[in-house]
Design an enzyme around this catalytic site. Structure first.
Site, PDB file in Angstrom:
ATOM      1  N   ASP A 124      12.031 -25.044  -4.533  1.00  0.00           N
ATOM      2  CA  ASP A 124      11.288 -24.906  -5.794  1.00  0.00           C
ATOM      3  C   ASP A 124       9.893 -25.493  -5.602  1.00  0.00           C
ATOM      4  O   ASP A 124       9.703 -26.389  -4.773  1.00  0.00           O
ATOM      5  CB  ASP A 124      11.987 -25.709  -6.901  1.00  0.00           C
ATOM      6  CG  ASP A 124      13.225 -25.023  -7.443  1.00  0.00           C
ATOM      7  OD1 ASP A 124      13.374 -23.805  -7.282  1.00  0.00           O
ATOM      8  OD2 ASP A 124      14.057 -25.731  -8.049  1.00  0.00           O
ATOM      9  N   MET A 125       8.927 -25.009  -6.389  1.00  0.00           N
ATOM     10  CA  MET A 125       7.590 -25.593  -6.287  1.00  0.00           C
ATOM     11  C   MET A 125       7.405 -26.592  -7.432  1.00  0.00           C
ATOM     12  O   MET A 125       7.656 -26.278  -8.592  1.00  0.00           O
ATOM     13  CB  MET A 125       6.516 -24.508  -6.349  1.00  0.00           C
ATOM     14  CG  MET A 125       5.135 -24.998  -6.002  1.00  0.00           C
ATOM     15  SD  MET A 125       5.006 -25.753  -4.356  1.00  0.00           S
ATOM     16  CE  MET A 125       4.746 -24.331  -3.311  1.00  0.00           C
ATOM     17  N   ARG A 134       9.316 -16.570  -4.397  1.00  0.00           N
ATOM     18  CA  ARG A 134       9.596 -16.371  -5.828  1.00  0.00           C
ATOM     19  C   ARG A 134       8.281 -16.591  -6.565  1.00  0.00           C
ATOM     20  O   ARG A 134       7.638 -17.626  -6.370  1.00  0.00           O
ATOM     21  CB  ARG A 134      10.623 -17.382  -6.307  1.00  0.00           C
ATOM     22  CG  ARG A 134      10.819 -17.374  -7.833  1.00  0.00           C
ATOM     23  CD  ARG A 134      11.482 -18.665  -8.337  1.00  0.00           C
ATOM     24  NE  ARG A 134      12.828 -18.835  -7.863  1.00  0.00           N
ATOM     25  CZ  ARG A 134      13.411 -20.040  -7.708  1.00  0.00           C
ATOM     26  NH1 ARG A 134      12.730 -21.152  -7.965  1.00  0.00           N
ATOM     27  NH2 ARG A 134      14.645 -20.124  -7.279  1.00  0.00           N
ATOM     28  N   LYS A 141       5.004 -18.463 -13.145  1.00  0.00           N
ATOM     29  CA  LYS A 141       3.701 -18.800 -13.739  1.00  0.00           C
ATOM     30  C   LYS A 141       3.344 -20.256 -13.453  1.00  0.00           C
ATOM     31  O   LYS A 141       2.196 -20.583 -13.217  1.00  0.00           O
ATOM     32  CB  LYS A 141       3.742 -18.562 -15.250  1.00  0.00           C
ATOM     33  CG  LYS A 141       3.860 -17.085 -15.609  1.00  0.00           C
ATOM     34  CD  LYS A 141       3.663 -16.860 -17.102  1.00  0.00           C
ATOM     35  CE  LYS A 141       3.923 -15.408 -17.444  1.00  0.00           C
ATOM     36  NZ  LYS A 141       3.770 -15.128 -18.888  1.00  0.00           N
ATOM     37  N   THR A 143      10.448 -14.264 -14.178  1.00  0.00           N
ATOM     38  CA  THR A 143       9.760 -14.363 -15.464  1.00  0.00           C
ATOM     39  C   THR A 143      10.628 -13.758 -16.563  1.00  0.00           C
ATOM     40  O   THR A 143      11.515 -12.954 -16.277  1.00  0.00           O
ATOM     41  CB  THR A 143       8.391 -13.629 -15.424  1.00  0.00           C
ATOM     42  OG1 THR A 143       7.723 -13.804 -16.669  1.00  0.00           O
ATOM     43  CG2 THR A 143       8.532 -12.139 -15.143  1.00  0.00           C
ATOM     44  N   LYS A 163      14.544 -29.151  -4.452  1.00  0.00           N
ATOM     45  CA  LYS A 163      13.169 -29.662  -4.555  1.00  0.00           C
ATOM     46  C   LYS A 163      12.898 -30.627  -3.412  1.00  0.00           C
ATOM     47  O   LYS A 163      13.759 -31.435  -3.063  1.00  0.00           O
ATOM     48  CB  LYS A 163      12.972 -30.363  -5.902  1.00  0.00           C
ATOM     49  CG  LYS A 163      13.000 -29.378  -7.063  1.00  0.00           C
ATOM     50  CD  LYS A 163      12.680 -30.026  -8.387  1.00  0.00           C
ATOM     51  CE  LYS A 163      12.526 -28.991  -9.489  1.00  0.00           C
ATOM     52  NZ  LYS A 163      13.659 -28.060  -9.637  1.00  0.00           N
ATOM     53  N   LYS A 199      -3.878 -18.342 -20.521  1.00  0.00           N
ATOM     54  CA  LYS A 199      -2.664 -17.568 -20.253  1.00  0.00           C
ATOM     55  C   LYS A 199      -2.976 -16.187 -19.659  1.00  0.00           C
ATOM     56  O   LYS A 199      -2.282 -15.724 -18.756  1.00  0.00           O
ATOM     57  CB  LYS A 199      -1.857 -17.421 -21.555  1.00  0.00           C
ATOM     58  CG  LYS A 199      -0.592 -16.590 -21.398  1.00  0.00           C
ATOM     59  CD  LYS A 199       0.233 -16.570 -22.668  1.00  0.00           C
ATOM     60  CE  LYS A 199       1.226 -15.418 -22.718  1.00  0.00           C
ATOM     61  NZ  LYS A 199       2.124 -15.293 -21.578  1.00  0.00           N
TER      62      LYS A 199
END
Ligand code: FDA
Length: 307
Positions: free
Chosen positions: A134-135, A184, A187, A226, A100, A201
């Site tokens: 990573d986001m 990557r 959601k 996912t 991160k 959603k």
């Protein structure tokens, strides 16, 4: 469902709740389910078990939002140690890392984080290891995308994550496709206001499929991350219809979640990578996993009141 998620994430921010969760032995089995251990050696053992079974791994050293330059430097030292240790594993080619930018010191400054991040990438070159950023929450998205744009030409062994709940992600997907960087698709796991993220959603899921299709057709080895079986089905059907071979993309899932699905996709010939987090700074990661599935939190709450 969304309300349950918001409630859990808000509750988790309260100091007494954090202290209770960290100290209570009742949470231990659930923490163990999602986190591979406190130490690097425990995480390597867990990773090698997965590799033996044919699964790929991305290793994550937990600890986001470092508060000082010293903390960030300690995280970078740990990441370099991880890379060296991965290089010694017989499964080195099956393991990569996730990091991160707030761990690299983004809160202390973009230039400081970039220098740290480049140091990790330079080290990763020695073992030919891929490094993914990573986001994090949306306040970091623009800086993360910019970082990839700046470092990718020097270090093509890096890529990032895009979250389908953000309004901006279709544009970012195009940007990453133009750059040739690996993405990557997820959601999104943070609490975001409707001004930046889709609250519903079904919109998040529809955007997920749209981004995946763009990346499958035109991107560089996308990771479909996912546990949602409907999305996995849609992606597989699209790939078959477009003649996209299984080796041109991978599925990714989190450690401890849907192991049955991880194994069945692997048995059908799909590359499947498991995200393996380790370290003692597990609290924020753990609460995001509880919030994704309020049933997990309910299970723990019920056991608190059982004699
Ligand atoms: P969804 O939440 O709709 O879940 C689908 C089904 O999966 C559920 O019905 C349930 O069966 C199962 N499931 C999902 N979560 C579960 C849980 N916690 N416990 C038990 N079962 C569960 N996010 C982010 O913002 N930045 C990032 O960098 C990443 N990185 C990342 C890497 C990888 C490899 C994965 C798989 C995910 C992420 N995420 C992430 C997290 C992601 O944004 C998202 O929050 C979770 O993957 C949950 O969403 P699903 O796509 O699984 O769908």
């Amino acid at each position: 469902m969304a309300l349950g998620r918001t409630l859990i994430l808000k509750l988790a921010e309260l100091r007494p709740v954090e202290s209770l969760v960290r100290k209570s032995f009742l949470f231990r089995p659930v923490v163990k389910r999602f986190i591979a251990g406190d130490t690097l050696e425990e995480s390597i053992a867990a990773s090698e078990e997965l590799c033996k079974a044919g699964l790929l791994v991305t290793l994550d050293y937990l600890g986001e939002n470092t508060h000082t330059e010293e903390e960030s430097r300690a995280a970078i030292t740990k990441y370099k140690e991880m890379l060296t240790r991965i290089g010694q594993s017989p499964y080195a080619s099956m393991i990569n890392i996730s990091i991160k930018l707030t761990q690299c010191g983004l809160d202390q400054g973009e230039a400081f984080a970039e220098a740290n991040y480049r140091e990790v990438l330079e080290h990763a070159k020695l073992t030919n290891t891929f490094v993914r950023i990573d986001m994090e929450a949306s306040e970091y998205t623009e800086r993360t995308v910019r970082m990839i744009e700046r470092v990718f030409l020097d270090y093509p062994n890096t890529g990032t994550v895009l979250q389908s709940y953000l309004h901006r992600s279709l544009a970012d997907t195009e940007l990453m496709i133009a750059l040739g960087a690996r993405v990557r698709v997820v959601k999104g796991a943070y609490l975001e206001p409707a001004s930046v993220a889709f609250p519903e959603k079904n919109e998040v899921d529809a955007k997920y499929v749209e981004m995946s299709k763009m990346l499958l057709a035109r991107g560089n080895y996308p990771a479909i991350a996912t546990h949602d079986e409907a999305i996995i089905k849609a992606v597989r059907e699209f790939a078959v219809a477009e003649g996209i071979e299984k080796s041109r993309y991978e599925f990714q899932m989190l450690y401890g979640i849907r192991r049955d699905l991880q194994n069945s996709l692997h048995a059908e010939g799909h590359p499947v990578r498991v995200y393996v987090p380790f370290g003692d700074q597990w609290y924020p990661y753990f609460t995001r996993r509880l919030a994704e599935r309020p049933a997990n939190a309910m299970f723990i709450l019920k056991s608190l009141f059982k004699k």
